[in-house]
Motif scaffolding. Structure first.
Motif, short mmCIF file in Angstrom:
data_model
loop_
_atom_site.label_atom_id
_atom_site.label_comp_id
_atom_site.label_asym_id
_atom_site.label_seq_id
_atom_site.Cartn_x
_atom_site.Cartn_y
_atom_site.Cartn_z
N PRO A 53 74.80 115.58 27.19
CA PRO A 53 75.42 116.63 28.68
C PRO A 53 75.35 117.65 28.89
CG PRO A 53 77.01 114.99 27.53
CD PRO A 53 75.91 115.45 26.74
N LEU A 54 74.94 118.44 29.63
CA LEU A 54 74.89 119.82 29.67
C LEU A 54 74.16 120.61 31.12
CD1 LEU A 54 71.29 120.63 30.34
CD2 LEU A 54 71.54 120.46 28.13
N VAL A 55 74.86 122.23 31.50
CA VAL A 55 74.94 122.49 33.33
C VAL A 55 73.70 122.20 32.72
CG1 VAL A 55 75.76 124.22 33.99
CG2 VAL A 55 77.50 123.04 32.06
N SER A 56 72.85 122.07 33.86
CA SER A 56 71.57 122.58 33.90
C SER A 56 71.40 122.81 36.74
CB SER A 56 71.32 121.89 34.54
OG SER A 56 69.16 121.35 35.16
N GLU A 57 70.92 123.54 36.56
CA GLU A 57 70.66 123.94 38.58
C GLU A 57 69.70 122.42 38.44
OE1 GLU A 57 70.64 127.78 40.90
OE2 GLU A 57 68.82 127.01 39.81
N GLN A 58 70.71 121.47 39.63
CA GLN A 58 70.01 120.44 40.03
C GLN A 58 70.07 120.53 41.33
OE1 GLN A 58 67.75 118.70 38.49
NE2 GLN A 58 68.47 119.51 36.19
N TRP A 59 69.46 119.44 42.39
CA TRP A 59 70.08 119.39 43.46
C TRP A 59 71.05 118.06 43.80
CZ3 TRP A 59 68.66 122.57 47.91
CH2 TRP A 59 67.55 123.21 47.90
N PHE A 60 72.37 118.07 44.80
CA PHE A 60 73.32 117.23 44.68
C PHE A 60 73.41 117.09 46.38
CE2 PHE A 60 74.05 119.36 40.96
CZ PHE A 60 74.11 118.93 40.36
N VAL A 61 74.00 115.80 46.21
CA VAL A 61 74.55 114.98 47.76
C VAL A 61 75.85 115.47 47.74
CG1 VAL A 61 74.74 113.58 48.85
CG2 VAL A 61 72.33 114.06 48.37
N ARG A 62 76.63 115.59 48.77
CA ARG A 62 77.55 115.90 48.91
C ARG A 62 78.69 113.88 49.44
NH1 ARG A 62 79.43 121.03 48.87
NH2 ARG A 62 77.83 122.71 49.69
N MET A 63 79.14 113.99 48.06
CA MET A 63 79.08 111.91 48.41
C MET A 63 80.62 111.77 49.36
SD MET A 63 76.28 110.77 47.18
CE MET A 63 77.44 108.87 47.80
N GLU A 64 81.50 112.86 49.04
CA GLU A 64 82.78 113.18 50.10
C GLU A 64 82.64 112.18 50.99
OE1 GLU A 64 87.14 114.19 50.69
OE2 GLU A 64 86.20 114.60 49.10
N PRO A 65 81.67 113.26 52.15
CA PRO A 65 82.16 113.02 53.75
C PRO A 65 81.28 111.68 54.08
CG PRO A 65 80.98 114.88 52.79
CD PRO A 65 81.25 115.06 51.68
N LEU A 66 80.08 110.98 53.06
CA LEU A 66 79.99 109.64 52.96
C LEU A 66 80.43 109.07 52.67
CD1 LEU A 66 76.08 110.80 51.95
CD2 LEU A 66 77.59 110.59 54.18
N ALA A 67 81.48 109.34 51.56
CA ALA A 67 82.17 107.58 51.17
C ALA A 67 83.28 107.29 52.39
CB ALA A 67 82.87 108.14 49.91
N LYS A 68 84.06 108.32 52.98
CA LYS A 68 84.92 107.85 53.77
C LYS A 68 84.51 107.26 55.10
CE LYS A 68 87.43 112.16 53.24
NZ LYS A 68 88.60 113.78 54.14
N PRO A 69 83.39 106.90 55.73
CA PRO A 69 83.21 106.72 56.36
C PRO A 69 83.39 104.47 55.87
CG PRO A 69 81.66 108.18 56.47
CD PRO A 69 83.23 108.02 55.33
N ALA A 70 82.33 104.23 54.78
CA ALA A 70 82.26 103.25 53.74
C ALA A 70 83.86 102.94 53.32
CB ALA A 70 81.46 103.86 52.80
N LEU A 71 84.71 103.37 53.16
CA LEU A 71 85.93 103.05 52.90
C LEU A 71 85.80 102.63 54.11
CD1 LEU A 71 86.42 105.53 50.16
CD2 LEU A 71 86.50 103.13 49.75
N ALA A 72 86.34 103.39 54.72
CA ALA A 72 87.39 102.72 56.44
C ALA A 72 86.28 101.44 57.10
CB ALA A 72 87.04 104.17 57.39
N ALA A 73 84.92 101.43 56.71
CA ALA A 73 84.42 100.04 57.68
C ALA A 73 84.76 99.06 56.62
CB ALA A 73 82.78 100.02 57.47
N VAL A 74 85.62 99.11 55.32
CA VAL A 74 86.00 97.50 54.44
C VAL A 74 87.45 97.83 55.40
CG1 VAL A 74 86.44 96.88 52.91
CG2 VAL A 74 83.96 97.90 53.26
N ALA A 75 88.11 98.92 54.96
CA ALA A 75 89.87 98.63 55.20
C ALA A 75 89.55 98.41 56.95
CB ALA A 75 89.97 99.59 55.77
#
Length: 481
Positions: A408-430
């Protein structure tokens, strides 16, 4: 055979009946010869089979199934029938790794999708089951790098372009093994449309998806804690890390109070002594009466040349584990990283990307991380800072692909924000738009998405999709840094 079209019955009989030697080919390499021999011998074989009445005692599936499948595939029966009266029905195959070999997981999803595809065809739907393979960036590069090492060279010596050519050559020679196995399972997918995730069209789609996510503010670049594979030289995702219970040690040592002339110290325990050199605090539980008096004071980091760090109070600390005093290393532990962000601690990285210690480790710079562990502990023993060392079973994070211990170490990388994508996926099942079967897995689905972290999508690999981002540097030295 009552439902078999009349025009196809002789060919099918030829494949099933052992009374003729006209059909003997069993490998994909002899497919053209097989088709030709079938065409020439079909009438004679059918007549011979009907007249002799001889059938084997046992069905030779190893030979006949391959011939049957080849006939199916060459006849185009797996392609969508665009004249079918029903609607379209499409299943994209979850692409298995091009380096892979068939396992039970493949057998399960192939069987389920095959059932659905065959049922849809019989129901009169225009059915496409689309097959393909994944380029398997880490796994494939790892295999070819091991091959190069056995030949006394490396990808660095070859250079990127030559290395990519070597990987493509490897893929062409060995990459079709798993698709051959899928055929042996009888998978009724349309192989005429087979795709590979590094095909030009798919590579363009990946770049387009990245740009669209970036335009929506869902992609960002930042320095965060990642799983680093020193041997592969790349970050790996949480899903590519496997934890194994392995025998190790719990090291107990002294953290001297910086303002004490009476030899006072805090007893601390760790499974990774080398990370002491990156500590930026020692934490105790605010409810722990043993250590309340030390909160706010400073301790001296062992073997650091006199660097001091604060003693802090945090509810995260488990009073029952070790000594109840926890060393905090934000640069090399994901939990410590979160504590450090919360309370504003410095983050010190003591490690190069190859797993050796860097200049922040002082006199231990240049040593491999495991060699540094032994050397540091030996020096601490000589300095009177060691309390004891106990046998201890540890959860060791290992790379799913390379098998090495992940750092485990701190490194500069590219990330995708998952919370905005997870919310509609959770709602679709709910709300019932998506139904998970069996229902008990809905809880697992929700738990996973409710606790999901931002996804590290960048890899420091030469084999794979390149992020469509370019950088401008003032000099070649800066670009190499």
């Amino acid at each position: 055979m009552g439902s078999c079209p009349t025009s196809l019955r002789p060919t099918l009989l030829t494949l099933l009946c052992p009374c003729t030697e006209a059909v003997t080919a069993t490998s994909p390499a002899s497919s053209e010869a097989l088709a030709s021999s079938q065409a020439q011998a079909v009438d004679a074989a059918a007549v011979a089979a009907r007249s002799s009445g001889q059938l084997p005692k046992n069905f030779d599936f190893a030979k006949r199934e391959q011939q049957l499948y080849h006939w199916w595939e060459q006849s185009g029966v797996f392609a969508p029938d665009m004249s079918a009266p029903g609607p379209t029905f499409t299943i994209p195959m979850p692409p298995p790794n091009v380096t892979g070999k068939l396992h039970m997981g493949h057998a399960m999803f192939i069987t389920l999708q095959d059932v659905m595809a065959r049922y849809a065809r019989m129901a009169g739907k225009k059915t496409l089951w689309l097959p393909g393979t994944d380029h398997a960036g880490i796994a494939t590069q790892n295999v070819v790098e091991q091959q190069l090492e056995s030949q006394g060279t490396s990808r660095i010596e070859l250079g990127r372009q030559a290395f990519e050519q070597r990987v493509w050559a490897w893929k062409e020679e060995y990459g079709g093994f798993i698709t051959t196995q899928l055929r042996r399972l009888g998978a009724s997918c349309d192989w005429s449309r087979e795709r590979f995730t590094l095909d030009l069209g798919l590579s363009e789609a990946v770049a387009e998806a990245f740009v669209r996510l970036a335009d929506q503010g869902l992609v960002y670049r930042g320095a965060y804690m990642v799983n680093w594979s020193p041997r592969l030289g790349t970050a790996v995702s949480d899903l590519e890390v496997e934890y194994s219970e392995e025998p190790g040690f719990l090291y107990f040592f002294k953290y001297p109070l910086a303002d004490s002339d009476r030899g006072e110290y805090l007893p601390v325990a760790t499974t990774r002594p080398e990370t002491i050199l990156g500590d930026t605090a020692v934490a105790v539980n605010p409810a722990d009466e043993r250590y309340k008096q030390y909160v706010g004071r400073h301790v001296t980091v062992p073997m650091s040349g006199g660097r001091t760090i604060p003693v802090i109070a945090d509810d995260y600390v488990d009073m029952e584990f070790g000594t109840g005093a926890l060393k905090i290393t934000p640069g090399h532990d994901p939990n410590d990283y979160e504590i450090g962000k919360r309370v504003g601690l410095d983050t010190i990285n003591i490690m190069h990307k190859d797993g050796s210690l860097n200049a922040a480790a002082g006199t231990y710079a240049g040593l491999d991380r495991f060699d540094a562990r032994k050397r540091l502990w030996s020096d601490m023993e000589a300095a009177g800072l060691v309390i004891k060392k106990e046998n201890y079973t540890t959860r060791v994070p290992r790379s799913q692909r390379g098998g090495e211990v992940v750092e485990p170490l701190v490194s500069e990388q590219w990330f995708v924000r998952m919370e905005p994508l997870a919310k509609p996926a959770l709602a679709a099942v709910a709300n019932g738009d998506i139904k998970i079967m069996p229902e008990r897995f809905e809880r697992i689905y929700n738990m996973w998405l409710e606790n999901i972290k931002d996804w590290c999508v960048s890899r420091q690999l030469w084999w794979g999709h390149r992020i469509p981002v370019w950088y401008v540097h003032s000099s070649q030295e800066q670009a190499n840094a």
